[in-house]
Write an enzyme that holds these catalytic residues in place. Structure first.
Site, PDB file in Angstrom:
ATOM      1  N   TYR A  26       0.787  -1.234   0.000  1.00  0.00           N
ATOM      2  CA  TYR A  26       0.000   0.000   0.000  1.00  0.00           C
ATOM      3  C   TYR A  26       0.819   1.284   0.000  1.00  0.00           C
ATOM      4  O   TYR A  26       0.250   2.370  -0.044  1.00  0.00           O
ATOM      5  CB  TYR A  26      -0.958  -0.003   1.194  1.00  0.00           C
ATOM      6  CG  TYR A  26      -1.859  -1.209   1.203  1.00  0.00           C
ATOM      7  CD1 TYR A  26      -2.828  -1.376   0.223  1.00  0.00           C
ATOM      8  CD2 TYR A  26      -1.722  -2.197   2.172  1.00  0.00           C
ATOM      9  CE1 TYR A  26      -3.648  -2.492   0.204  1.00  0.00           C
ATOM     10  CE2 TYR A  26      -2.543  -3.316   2.162  1.00  0.00           C
ATOM     11  CZ  TYR A  26      -3.500  -3.461   1.178  1.00  0.00           C
ATOM     12  OH  TYR A  26      -4.302  -4.571   1.159  1.00  0.00           O
ATOM     13  N   HIS A 103      -7.719   1.224  -6.409  1.00  0.00           N
ATOM     14  CA  HIS A 103      -7.003   0.343  -5.476  1.00  0.00           C
ATOM     15  C   HIS A 103      -5.525   0.688  -5.543  1.00  0.00           C
ATOM     16  O   HIS A 103      -4.969   0.833  -6.639  1.00  0.00           O
ATOM     17  CB  HIS A 103      -7.214  -1.129  -5.825  1.00  0.00           C
ATOM     18  CG  HIS A 103      -8.644  -1.529  -5.749  1.00  0.00           C
ATOM     19  ND1 HIS A 103      -9.282  -1.754  -4.547  1.00  0.00           N
ATOM     20  CD2 HIS A 103      -9.571  -1.698  -6.712  1.00  0.00           C
ATOM     21  CE1 HIS A 103     -10.545  -2.061  -4.790  1.00  0.00           C
ATOM     22  NE2 HIS A 103     -10.745  -2.021  -6.099  1.00  0.00           N
TER      23      HIS A 103
END
Length: 148
Positions: A26, A103
């Site tokens: 991430y 995402h």
């Protein structure tokens, strides 16, 4: 003078932990930093950007419902709800606000259960695997879409 276009950035569960949570997937930027960067871009594009993050499906659905006839475009990272939430999908369809699904990680390079999205087939577009830059591209697309 025309009214500013209003864009809502919605972030789902665990994204409040960005910067510390699995940075290999991430990235190292916090959600606050990402939101601040997007606010600067929104000013350059002359659009109004509001940001909302929740770990609960109910709060995200309520925010979507409150956006009806108030918001022109949604950028959403449903996070883990991507693979589970028919309710969030139905909320987006109910308000009929165009949206882009974002995402940070490339979900297709990850576990098989992450490969299915309840949102992709009804989104204007999907951006995945580009890290925080994906949000910037989504905002750029939203601005372009709203000029049509």
């Amino acid at each position: 003078m025309s009214q500013l276009k209003r864009i809502l950035l919605l972030n789902g569960p665990n994204l409040n932990m960005l910067g510390v949570r699995e940075p290999t997937h991430y990235g190292s930027l916090s959600l606050k930093t990402i939101e601040q960067d997007l606010q600067s871009l929104a000013q350059q594009y002359a659009v109004e950007l509001s940001c909302f993050q929740a770990n609960s499906e109910e709060k995200l659905i309520e925010k979507i419902h409150q956006s009806f006839q108030q918001i022109d475009f949604i950028i959403i990272n449903p996070a883990a709800f991507t693979h589970t939430s028919v309710a969030l999908r139905d909320a987006l369809l109910a308000v009929a606000i165009p949206f882009v699904e974002v995402h940070l990680s490339n979900v297709h390079k990850r576990e098989p259960f992450r490969h299915h999205s309840y949102f992709s087939d009804v989104a204007e577009g999907v951006i995945c695997g580009l890290g925080a830059k994906g949000y910037e591209f989504a905002l750029q697309f939203a601005v372009s879409f709203l000029k049509k």
